[in-house]
Design a protein around this motif. Sequence first.
Motif, PDB file in Angstrom:
ATOM      1  N   THR A  40      27.638  12.954  80.805  1.00  0.00           N
ATOM      2  CA  THR A  40      26.472  12.632  81.615  1.00  0.00           C
ATOM      3  C   THR A  40      26.841  11.468  82.540  1.00  0.00           C
ATOM      4  N   THR A  41      25.934  11.077  83.416  1.00  0.00           N
ATOM      5  CA  THR A  41      26.243   9.974  84.324  1.00  0.00           C
ATOM      6  C   THR A  41      26.302   8.661  83.530  1.00  0.00           C
ATOM      7  N   ALA A  42      26.932   7.634  84.088  1.00  0.00           N
ATOM      8  CA  ALA A  42      27.027   6.346  83.395  1.00  0.00           C
ATOM      9  C   ALA A  42      25.630   5.762  83.172  1.00  0.00           C
ATOM     10  N   CYS A  43      24.735   5.891  84.161  1.00  0.00           N
ATOM     11  CA  CYS A  43      23.393   5.319  84.027  1.00  0.00           C
ATOM     12  C   CYS A  43      22.611   5.999  82.913  1.00  0.00           C
ATOM     13  N   CYS A  44      22.735   7.328  82.822  1.00  0.00           N
ATOM     14  CA  CYS A  44      22.024   8.054  81.760  1.00  0.00           C
ATOM     15  C   CYS A  44      22.625   7.743  80.403  1.00  0.00           C
ATOM     16  N   GLU A  45      23.956   7.606  80.358  1.00  0.00           N
ATOM     17  CA  GLU A  45      24.617   7.280  79.089  1.00  0.00           C
ATOM     18  C   GLU A  45      24.096   5.944  78.561  1.00  0.00           C
ATOM     19  N   ALA A  46      23.929   4.978  79.470  1.00  0.00           N
ATOM     20  CA  ALA A  46      23.571   3.621  79.052  1.00  0.00           C
ATOM     21  C   ALA A  46      22.064   3.418  78.883  1.00  0.00           C
ATOM     22  N   CYS A  47      21.260   4.351  79.331  1.00  0.00           N
ATOM     23  CA  CYS A  47      19.798   4.182  79.237  1.00  0.00           C
ATOM     24  C   CYS A  47      19.352   4.273  77.784  1.00  0.00           C
ATOM     25  N   PRO A  48      18.743   3.204  77.240  1.00  0.00           N
ATOM     26  CA  PRO A  48      18.427   3.200  75.811  1.00  0.00           C
ATOM     27  C   PRO A  48      17.246   4.091  75.428  1.00  0.00           C
ATOM     28  N   THR A  49      16.418   4.468  76.387  1.00  0.00           N
ATOM     29  CA  THR A  49      15.213   5.225  76.042  1.00  0.00           C
ATOM     30  C   THR A  49      15.196   6.644  76.619  1.00  0.00           C
ATOM     31  N   GLY A  95      31.340   7.948  76.452  1.00  0.00           N
ATOM     32  CA  GLY A  95      30.252   8.783  75.953  1.00  0.00           C
ATOM     33  C   GLY A  95      30.196   8.714  74.430  1.00  0.00           C
ATOM     34  N   GLN A  96      28.974   8.755  73.896  1.00  0.00           N
ATOM     35  CA  GLN A  96      28.764   8.543  72.468  1.00  0.00           C
ATOM     36  C   GLN A  96      29.497   9.558  71.598  1.00  0.00           C
ATOM     37  N   GLU A  97      29.577  10.795  72.061  1.00  0.00           N
ATOM     38  CA  GLU A  97      30.229  11.821  71.234  1.00  0.00           C
ATOM     39  C   GLU A  97      31.682  11.477  70.953  1.00  0.00           C
ATOM     40  N   THR A  98      32.322  10.813  71.920  1.00  0.00           N
ATOM     41  CA  THR A  98      33.718  10.433  71.720  1.00  0.00           C
ATOM     42  C   THR A  98      33.823   9.371  70.628  1.00  0.00           C
ATOM     43  N   CYS A  99      32.933   8.384  70.660  1.00  0.00           N
ATOM     44  CA  CYS A  99      32.941   7.325  69.641  1.00  0.00           C
ATOM     45  C   CYS A  99      32.742   7.941  68.254  1.00  0.00           C
ATOM     46  N   ALA A 100      31.835   8.930  68.192  1.00  0.00           N
ATOM     47  CA  ALA A 100      31.479   9.536  66.913  1.00  0.00           C
ATOM     48  C   ALA A 100      32.697  10.153  66.227  1.00  0.00           C
ATOM     49  N   GLY A 101      33.655  10.605  67.028  1.00  0.00           N
ATOM     50  CA  GLY A 101      34.853  11.220  66.480  1.00  0.00           C
ATOM     51  C   GLY A 101      35.604  10.296  65.532  1.00  0.00           C
ATOM     52  N   CYS A 102      35.613   8.998  65.783  1.00  0.00           N
ATOM     53  CA  CYS A 102      36.327   8.049  64.929  1.00  0.00           C
ATOM     54  C   CYS A 102      35.381   7.203  64.094  1.00  0.00           C
ATOM     55  N   HIS A 103      34.294   6.732  64.701  1.00  0.00           N
ATOM     56  CA  HIS A 103      33.381   5.823  64.002  1.00  0.00           C
ATOM     57  C   HIS A 103      32.286   6.608  63.301  1.00  0.00           C
ATOM     58  N   VAL A 104      32.675   7.348  62.278  1.00  0.00           N
ATOM     59  CA  VAL A 104      31.730   8.230  61.600  1.00  0.00           C
ATOM     60  C   VAL A 104      30.597   7.438  60.949  1.00  0.00           C
ATOM     61  N   GLU A 105      30.943   6.318  60.309  1.00  0.00           N
ATOM     62  CA  GLU A 105      29.940   5.570  59.565  1.00  0.00           C
ATOM     63  C   GLU A 105      28.873   4.972  60.490  1.00  0.00           C
ATOM     64  N   CYS A 131      26.192   3.989  71.929  1.00  0.00           N
ATOM     65  CA  CYS A 131      27.111   2.909  71.522  1.00  0.00           C
ATOM     66  C   CYS A 131      27.439   1.997  72.701  1.00  0.00           C
ATOM     67  N   GLU A 132      27.777   2.608  73.833  1.00  0.00           N
ATOM     68  CA  GLU A 132      28.248   1.807  74.954  1.00  0.00           C
ATOM     69  C   GLU A 132      27.127   1.097  75.710  1.00  0.00           C
ATOM     70  N   ALA A 133      25.866   1.402  75.360  1.00  0.00           N
ATOM     71  CA  ALA A 133      24.751   0.647  75.933  1.00  0.00           C
ATOM     72  C   ALA A 133      24.814  -0.791  75.436  1.00  0.00           C
ATOM     73  N   CYS A 134      25.345  -0.994  74.241  1.00  0.00           N
ATOM     74  CA  CYS A 134      25.488  -2.344  73.694  1.00  0.00           C
ATOM     75  C   CYS A 134      26.926  -2.844  73.772  1.00  0.00           C
ATOM     76  N   HIS A 135      27.892  -1.947  73.555  1.00  0.00           N
ATOM     77  CA  HIS A 135      29.287  -2.392  73.473  1.00  0.00           C
ATOM     78  C   HIS A 135      30.015  -2.364  74.816  1.00  0.00           C
TER      79      HIS A 135
END
Lengths: 249, 153
Positions: free
Chosen positions: A193-202, B60-70, B85-89
């Motif tokens: 997905t786009t970077a903005c959508c990936e990072a959108c928490p809601t 993308g979160q699915e990639t992180c999930a591949g290694c960080h299962v817990e 994950c990357e919204a915070c990290h």
Amino acid sequence: MDATRRQILKGAGLLLILGARANPDAAPEAAGAAAEGAYNPHEHLWGMTIDIEKCIGCGNCVRACAQENDVPEEYFRTWIERYEIEGGDLEHPKVSSPDGGKHGFPPSSETTTKQFFVPKLCNHCQESPCVQVCPVGATFDSPDGVVLVDESYCLGCRYCVQACPYGCRYIHPKKMTVDKCTLCYHRITKGLTTACCEACPTQARVLADLKNPADPVHVFLRENKVQVLKPHMATRSKVYYRALDGAVR
Amino acid sequence: MQGRWKDSIHLIRPAAVFLAGLLLFLVVRAYIVPPTFGQYGHYRGAVLDEVRARPVKYAGQETCAGCHVEETEVKGKGKHATVACEACHGPAARHADDPGSMRPMKPEGTALCAGCHEMDTAKPKWFRQVNTKEHMPGMKCTECHAAHSPALH
């Protein structure tokens, strides 16, 4: 006379050979496209849905966009506006967007006005005014509905910056060519997905493939009242807002 | 014969010049118009691949999930399920490609949490907010709320 004609023909022959030399770069490009094979631009039509009632104005999208696309400081491919409306005065909303909302907004405790956030980005119009005014074919609407820029063709003439009714374009301060949201074309064509959508928490903003019958966008459009920005401009925008207030410009 | 040539030379000459000009135009055009121009429309078709070739920074979160299962499982069950994950990290594609080469940001909780949860009447009502000056001041948010699954039961 004869001699000059021969010279002309010789010159033309030379140019022909040079022309033939220039052509071979067509071959590797065609081979590259065939090898990747998997992504066919004719099978997709990209857009986005934005739910105003989900936006918390955190600025994650603005920061993610800047990081993903190396957007220069103080320029924005996406940004967030805070609207503040008193009573029914739709004509005079107070709009603020400090640093594009990149670091959020100063918290408000005002309770007598209506307030909400509106994330904005290129609307990837199907009848784009920006594409229509480009004198050199440097900006265009791709087969999958993304308005892109060919940096090597762009003259930096700013016609498109003027033409965009949504203010989504700027001249890149280093490249001196026009720059804008690519809807993260390098990501969406790889299944991300786009970077903005990936990072959108809601999930206030969600990428949409309008040609994919399995995409949740179809349910979203069916079940919600949606609106595009400046519908009177007849740009056929593909960024659909849910719960958009009449005061939003 | 001779006479006929002499009469028509004024036609042949401009015709030759015209043909030479046409040839020159075609050659120059073939030379300067890029091969993929017009492949999809009035632009260089190769731009699509050029734009696609730009580097990805958010894996993308699915990639992180591949290694960080817990972490994925804990977060998936908690109230931060919708927060990637990357919204915070921060962007971590380089880390996902080769974990040793780059460590994603490990955010200090309080400023991060406030960025989303600070009380603001412009935020939608359904979103849980706190006034950080009044809500347990002087403590780090993560002392009570786990970042990956913040609800207290």
